[in-house]
Scaffold this motif. Sequence first.
Motif, PDB file in Angstrom:
ATOM      1  N   ALA A   1      33.867  31.882  40.587  1.00 26.45           N
ATOM      2  CA  ALA A   1      34.659  33.108  40.680  1.00 26.45           C
ATOM      3  C   ALA A   1      33.999  34.216  39.867  1.00 26.45           C
ATOM      4  O   ALA A   1      33.300  33.950  38.878  1.00 26.45           O
ATOM      5  CB  ALA A   1      36.075  32.863  40.181  1.00 26.45           C
ATOM      6  N   PRO A   2      34.231  35.476  40.250  1.00 28.21           N
ATOM      7  CA  PRO A   2      33.549  36.599  39.600  1.00 28.21           C
ATOM      8  C   PRO A   2      34.153  37.029  38.263  1.00 28.21           C
ATOM      9  O   PRO A   2      33.749  38.055  37.714  1.00 28.21           O
ATOM     10  CB  PRO A   2      33.677  37.720  40.636  1.00 28.21           C
ATOM     11  CG  PRO A   2      34.940  37.413  41.366  1.00 28.21           C
ATOM     12  CD  PRO A   2      35.009  35.907  41.426  1.00 28.21           C
ATOM     13  N   VAL A   3      35.108  36.299  37.725  1.00 29.29           N
ATOM     14  CA  VAL A   3      35.692  36.625  36.421  1.00 29.29           C
ATOM     15  C   VAL A   3      35.712  35.386  35.540  1.00 29.29           C
ATOM     16  O   VAL A   3      35.751  34.250  36.042  1.00 29.29           O
ATOM     17  CB  VAL A   3      37.128  37.183  36.552  1.00 29.29           C
ATOM     18  CG1 VAL A   3      37.134  38.495  37.321  1.00 29.29           C
ATOM     19  CG2 VAL A   3      38.048  36.176  37.228  1.00 29.29           C
TER      20      VAL A   3
ATOM     21  N   ASN B   1      40.067  42.689  39.241  1.00 27.22           N
ATOM     22  CA  ASN B   1      39.407  41.973  40.339  1.00 27.22           C
ATOM     23  C   ASN B   1      40.409  41.243  41.225  1.00 27.22           C
ATOM     24  O   ASN B   1      40.051  40.318  41.959  1.00 27.22           O
ATOM     25  CB  ASN B   1      38.408  40.960  39.770  1.00 27.22           C
ATOM     26  CG  ASN B   1      37.226  41.624  39.097  1.00 27.22           C
ATOM     27  OD1 ASN B   1      36.246  41.959  39.742  1.00 27.22           O
ATOM     28  ND2 ASN B   1      37.325  41.808  37.778  1.00 27.22           N
ATOM     29  N   ALA B   2      41.657  41.677  41.180  1.00 21.53           N
ATOM     30  CA  ALA B   2      42.720  40.978  41.909  1.00 21.53           C
ATOM     31  C   ALA B   2      42.444  40.891  43.404  1.00 21.53           C
ATOM     32  O   ALA B   2      42.771  39.891  44.045  1.00 21.53           O
ATOM     33  CB  ALA B   2      44.058  41.669  41.659  1.00 21.53           C
ATOM     34  N   ASP B   3      41.801  41.949  43.955  1.00 25.74           N
ATOM     35  CA  ASP B   3      41.540  41.946  45.394  1.00 25.74           C
ATOM     36  C   ASP B   3      40.586  40.833  45.797  1.00 25.74           C
ATOM     37  O   ASP B   3      40.622  40.359  46.929  1.00 25.74           O
ATOM     38  CB  ASP B   3      40.990  43.308  45.835  1.00 25.74           C
ATOM     39  CG  ASP B   3      39.702  43.669  45.103  1.00 25.74           C
ATOM     40  OD1 ASP B   3      39.574  43.330  43.910  1.00 25.74           O
ATOM     41  OD2 ASP B   3      38.828  44.294  45.736  1.00 25.74           O
ATOM     42  N   LYS B   4      39.748  40.394  44.875  1.00 24.92           N
ATOM     43  CA  LYS B   4      38.807  39.310  45.171  1.00 24.92           C
ATOM     44  C   LYS B   4      39.530  37.954  45.260  1.00 24.92           C
ATOM     45  O   LYS B   4      38.955  36.967  45.721  1.00 24.92           O
ATOM     46  CB  LYS B   4      37.707  39.257  44.114  1.00 24.92           C
ATOM     47  CG  LYS B   4      36.823  40.504  44.087  1.00 24.92           C
ATOM     48  CD  LYS B   4      35.746  40.372  43.027  1.00 24.92           C
ATOM     49  CE  LYS B   4      34.779  41.558  43.054  1.00 24.92           C
ATOM     50  NZ  LYS B   4      35.424  42.816  42.675  1.00 24.92           N
TER      51      LYS B   4
ATOM     52  N   LYS C   1      50.910  43.470  39.703  1.00 20.11           N
ATOM     53  CA  LYS C   1      50.670  43.808  41.105  1.00 20.11           C
ATOM     54  C   LYS C   1      50.155  42.629  41.915  1.00 20.11           C
ATOM     55  O   LYS C   1      50.050  42.712  43.141  1.00 20.11           O
ATOM     56  CB  LYS C   1      49.696  44.977  41.199  1.00 20.11           C
ATOM     57  CG  LYS C   1      50.266  46.277  40.623  1.00 20.11           C
ATOM     58  CD  LYS C   1      49.289  47.431  40.752  1.00 20.11           C
ATOM     59  CE  LYS C   1      49.886  48.705  40.185  1.00 20.11           C
ATOM     60  NZ  LYS C   1      48.946  49.861  40.263  1.00 20.11           N
ATOM     61  N   MET C   2      49.819  41.543  41.245  1.00 19.24           N
ATOM     62  CA  MET C   2      49.439  40.334  41.969  1.00 19.24           C
ATOM     63  C   MET C   2      50.701  39.600  42.419  1.00 19.24           C
ATOM     64  O   MET C   2      51.702  39.569  41.707  1.00 19.24           O
ATOM     65  CB  MET C   2      48.594  39.401  41.087  1.00 19.24           C
ATOM     66  CG  MET C   2      47.224  39.933  40.735  1.00 19.24           C
ATOM     67  SD  MET C   2      46.209  38.717  39.837  1.00 19.24           S
ATOM     68  CE  MET C   2      45.722  37.615  41.174  1.00 19.24           C
TER      69      MET C   2
ATOM     70  N   ILE D   1      40.144  31.594  44.251  1.00 13.87           N
ATOM     71  CA  ILE D   1      41.564  31.298  44.084  1.00 13.87           C
ATOM     72  C   ILE D   1      41.880  31.225  42.599  1.00 13.87           C
ATOM     73  O   ILE D   1      41.049  30.777  41.789  1.00 13.87           O
ATOM     74  CB  ILE D   1      41.962  29.985  44.789  1.00 13.87           C
ATOM     75  CG1 ILE D   1      43.493  29.793  44.740  1.00 13.87           C
ATOM     76  CG2 ILE D   1      41.222  28.784  44.194  1.00 13.87           C
ATOM     77  CD1 ILE D   1      43.995  28.664  45.621  1.00 13.87           C
ATOM     78  N   ALA D   2      43.049  31.702  42.229  1.00 12.97           N
ATOM     79  CA  ALA D   2      43.535  31.602  40.848  1.00 12.97           C
ATOM     80  C   ALA D   2      44.850  30.833  40.860  1.00 12.97           C
ATOM     81  O   ALA D   2      45.755  31.155  41.640  1.00 12.97           O
ATOM     82  CB  ALA D   2      43.742  32.992  40.251  1.00 12.97           C
ATOM     83  N   VAL D   3      44.949  29.810  40.014  1.00 12.69           N
ATOM     84  CA  VAL D   3      46.144  28.965  39.991  1.00 12.69           C
ATOM     85  C   VAL D   3      46.594  28.724  38.556  1.00 12.69           C
ATOM     86  O   VAL D   3      45.799  28.795  37.620  1.00 12.69           O
ATOM     87  CB  VAL D   3      45.887  27.596  40.666  1.00 12.69           C
ATOM     88  CG1 VAL D   3      45.453  27.771  42.115  1.00 12.69           C
ATOM     89  CG2 VAL D   3      44.840  26.786  39.896  1.00 12.69           C
TER      90      VAL D   3
END
Length: 301
Positions: free
Chosen positions: A134-136, A145-148, A178-179, A203-205
């Motif tokens: 992931a890019p973060v 980077n939420a859009d990613k 906003k996510m 993906i973020a979980v």
Amino acid sequence: MKHYSKLAAVAAVAALGLTACGSGGEAGGQAASGLDNGDQQDVTIAVFNGWDEGIAASELWKAILEEKGYKVTLEYADPAPVFSGLSTGDYDLTLDTWLPVTHESYLEEYGDKITELGQWNDEAKLTIAVNEDAPVDSLKDLAANADKFDNRLVGIEPGAGLTEATTKNVIPTYGLDKMEYLTSSTPAMLSELKSATAAGENIAVTLWRPHWAYDAFPLKDLEDPEGTLGDTEGIYAYSSTSFAEDFPTLAGWLKDFKMDSETLYSLENAMFNEADTDDYGPVVEKWIGENQEYVDGLTAK
């Protein structure tokens, strides 16, 4: 056991068989349902929905105890009814209490009505995890980077302590409002995690250590510079207040119970990753056979 006068002593001895199940019927019933080690035979373990380390530990103890003649019932529920049930004696124990952060609010409410049996793992940690590429690397960069990540954070059960910590601490601290924060169940989160990593998608979980997902999927934890998810925690066994009296031998075993994360990962992987079944009994029995020395040591005292 009833006390008899001298006048009734002869009759009491003659009617010993009747007093064991007559007006001493309660005592007779307790003896019949008890074990030679002084414990009651029936034990109910409450298990948090979706928390695999608790499911694994509970299934392990179920197998161990049934081999020794106990009758074990596992009852699944969310944390709130579990702690409430422990406080009223509806449940005998639970093996998955995280402290000092995750289940702090439940201890504040029920702490004087339940009993700590001991800490069996000291390497627990709440996390926000992402795919390894992931890019973060930090939660402080996630909002930008939420859009990613398709503007989604995938969570677990609404009543989980991790969900509360994410809602109250993580999201406001790092501006993630906003996510879309999705909560449903741990199996649903893991299904999305599996699909996304297999497809090479970000993906973020919400997750936690120890968990077999870290062995199964290419993941990394996002740094939490503000400490919103707390430090490393301990996993404890908690019981009803009468537990030590009702199960003196088992209480002693659980006070000495220790399971490091590598051993736990091994059991979790066998149950949830390598086996495609919800019938954990045979899987746990096989794992016990492969780890017999460790398992025997759990009840050696």
